[in-house]
Design a protein around this motif. Structure first.
Motif, short mmCIF file in Angstrom:
data_model
loop_
_atom_site.label_atom_id
_atom_site.label_comp_id
_atom_site.label_asym_id
_atom_site.label_seq_id
_atom_site.Cartn_x
_atom_site.Cartn_y
_atom_site.Cartn_z
N ASN A 14 -12.11 5.96 10.08
CA ASN A 14 -12.77 5.78 8.70
C ASN A 14 -13.73 4.73 8.41
O ASN A 14 -13.61 3.66 9.19
N ASN A 35 -8.27 8.02 8.46
CA ASN A 35 -7.13 7.31 8.99
C ASN A 35 -6.62 6.62 7.98
O ASN A 35 -7.11 6.47 6.88
N VAL A 70 -9.05 11.92 4.09
CA VAL A 70 -9.94 11.05 4.87
C VAL A 70 -9.17 11.03 6.19
O VAL A 70 -8.32 11.65 6.54
N ASN A 106 0.85 -1.17 -0.10
CA ASN A 106 -0.02 -0.04 -0.04
C ASN A 106 1.01 1.12 -0.08
O ASN A 106 1.75 1.39 1.02
N GLU A 120 -10.55 -0.13 -1.74
CA GLU A 120 -10.53 0.89 -0.71
C GLU A 120 -11.26 2.22 -1.27
O GLU A 120 -11.31 2.46 -2.48
N GLY A 126 -3.94 3.27 8.28
CA GLY A 126 -3.10 2.31 9.10
C GLY A 126 -1.78 2.05 8.75
O GLY A 126 -0.64 2.24 9.12
N ASN A 164 -6.57 10.47 0.06
CA ASN A 164 -6.55 9.19 -1.11
C ASN A 164 -6.29 9.64 -2.53
O ASN A 164 -6.17 10.99 -2.98
N GLN A 174 -2.17 6.44 -1.70
CA GLN A 174 -2.64 8.02 -0.67
C GLN A 174 -1.26 9.03 -0.63
O GLN A 174 -0.04 8.26 -0.81
N ASN A 208 -14.97 1.72 2.52
CA ASN A 208 -13.98 0.81 2.42
C ASN A 208 -14.62 -0.50 2.21
O ASN A 208 -15.29 -0.81 3.37
N1 LIG Z 1 -8.89 4.42 1.40
C1 LIG Z 1 -9.12 4.89 2.98
C2 LIG Z 1 -7.83 5.64 3.40
C3 LIG Z 1 -6.67 4.97 3.52
C4 LIG Z 1 -6.68 3.58 4.40
C5 LIG Z 1 -5.58 2.45 4.02
N2 LIG Z 1 -4.75 2.50 3.13
C6 LIG Z 1 -4.84 1.99 5.48
O1 LIG Z 1 -3.88 1.60 5.31
O2 LIG Z 1 -5.65 2.05 6.41
C7 LIG Z 1 -10.40 5.65 3.15
O3 LIG Z 1 -10.80 6.16 2.26
O4 LIG Z 1 -10.75 5.53 4.35
#
Ligand SMILES: N[C@H](CCC[C@H](N)C(=O)O)C(=O)O
Length: 276
Positions: free
Chosen positions: A159, A74, A72, A13, A210, A76, A66, A46, A192
């Motif tokens: 989120n 959060n 957004v 990611n 996502e 992780g 995003n 992101q 998500n």
């Molecule tokens: N697409 C997610 C944000 C990134 C979450 C993801 N990349 C992670 O590691 O938590 C949203 O719109 O809430």
């Protein structure tokens, strides 16, 4: 203006990370979309920014955007990269960091094996906090999608996440159902969409479509939400290894009212400059 950035990833990611303490820039959504493009820009799931905190007990402000340009609450996998980044850039020498996000505070702990543990906060299950349109809070909810009546969990890690249990992630209808769940009208801020296979009481496999991106190789908040849903359903114990296409995360949750603890890697790939 010449802008310095670092490209990083957490289990594939991937992120463009900007230090906006030592450099000042405001990016519009269309600029973020262009930079996110994997042909015309840097390419990322992101954009993460490191900023001065607005609350006294936080070390940094952590903002997340995003690929579609939406800000957004959060991220992780990004939180682990954030911790490595601020150390790498010598913005701190603390191994325990509190960062403020739009979804609430996170605690980041860098351990000696290069892994990062994140206190992801207490999951929110009340429909209006997700947000999700439902008469009352439940462990799972019927959701009409593409003419099918699905049973999903609805969990916020700051989120929103919808989690669907499936038999085999390899054959999960991610491309078919992901976009329809993401844009379902009962999720007013979109959502998500996680596709969870329960392997054992301590192991799960997950794919996530996502919000604002599409399917990614890993989703940290999605892994936490899937673990919470699985534990509420009685499928998981308090410690789970969640296997995602990009690798695995260690998760721990003691139950309602407790935070979810997530541990995993964070890698720097390269540094770059771009002219804005
Ligand atoms: N697409 C997610 C944000 C990134 C979450 C993801 N990349 C992670 O590691 O938590 C949203 O719109 O809430």
């Amino acid at each position: 203006m010449l802008l310095h950035f670092t490209k990083m990833h957490g289990l594939g990611n991937d992120f463009m990370v900007l230090d906006l303490i030592s450099q000042k820039v405001r990016l519009r959504p269309e600029q973020i979309r262009r930079l996110a493009d994997r042909h015309f820009g840097v390419g990322f799931d992101q954009l993460l920014t490191v900023e001065v905190p607005t609350t006294p007990d936080a070390d940094f402000r952590y903002r997340i955007y995003n690929a579609d340009g939406s800000e957004v609450e959060n991220c992780g996998n990004g939180a682990r990269c954030f911790a490595v980044f601020v150390h790498d850039r010598k913005l701190t020498n603390k191994n325990r960091l509190q960062v403020e996000t739009a979804g609430g505070p996170l605690i980041l702990l860098i351990n000696d094996k290069g892994l990062v543990t994140v206190d992801m906060g207490v999951p929110r299950l009340q429909p209006d906090l997700i947000p999700f349109a439902a008469e009352h809070q439940a462990i799972s909810y019927p959701l009409e999608v593409a003419g099918q009546s699905l049973e999903v969990g609805a969990v916020s890690m700051g989120n929103p996440h919808a989690v669907l249990r499936i038999d085999d992630v390899a054959h999960a209808p991610v491309a078919e159902l992901g976009p329809q769940i993401e844009n379902h009208p009962r999720f007013p801020k979109r959502v998500n969409a996680g596709f969870l296979q329960v392997v054992s009481r301590n192991q799960g496999r997950l794919r996530v479509f996502e919000r604002g991106v599409g399917e990614t190789l890993a989703c940290g908040t999605g892994a936490c939400a899937a673990m919470v849903y699985g534990r509420l359903q009685g499928w998981f114990d308090s410690r789970v290894e969640m296997q995602l296409p990009g690798g695995h995360l260690q998760l721990e949750w003691q139950g309602e009212g407790h935070p979810v603890m997530m541990t995993g890697p964070a890698q720097k790939v390269f540094e770059g400059h771009l002219h804005l």
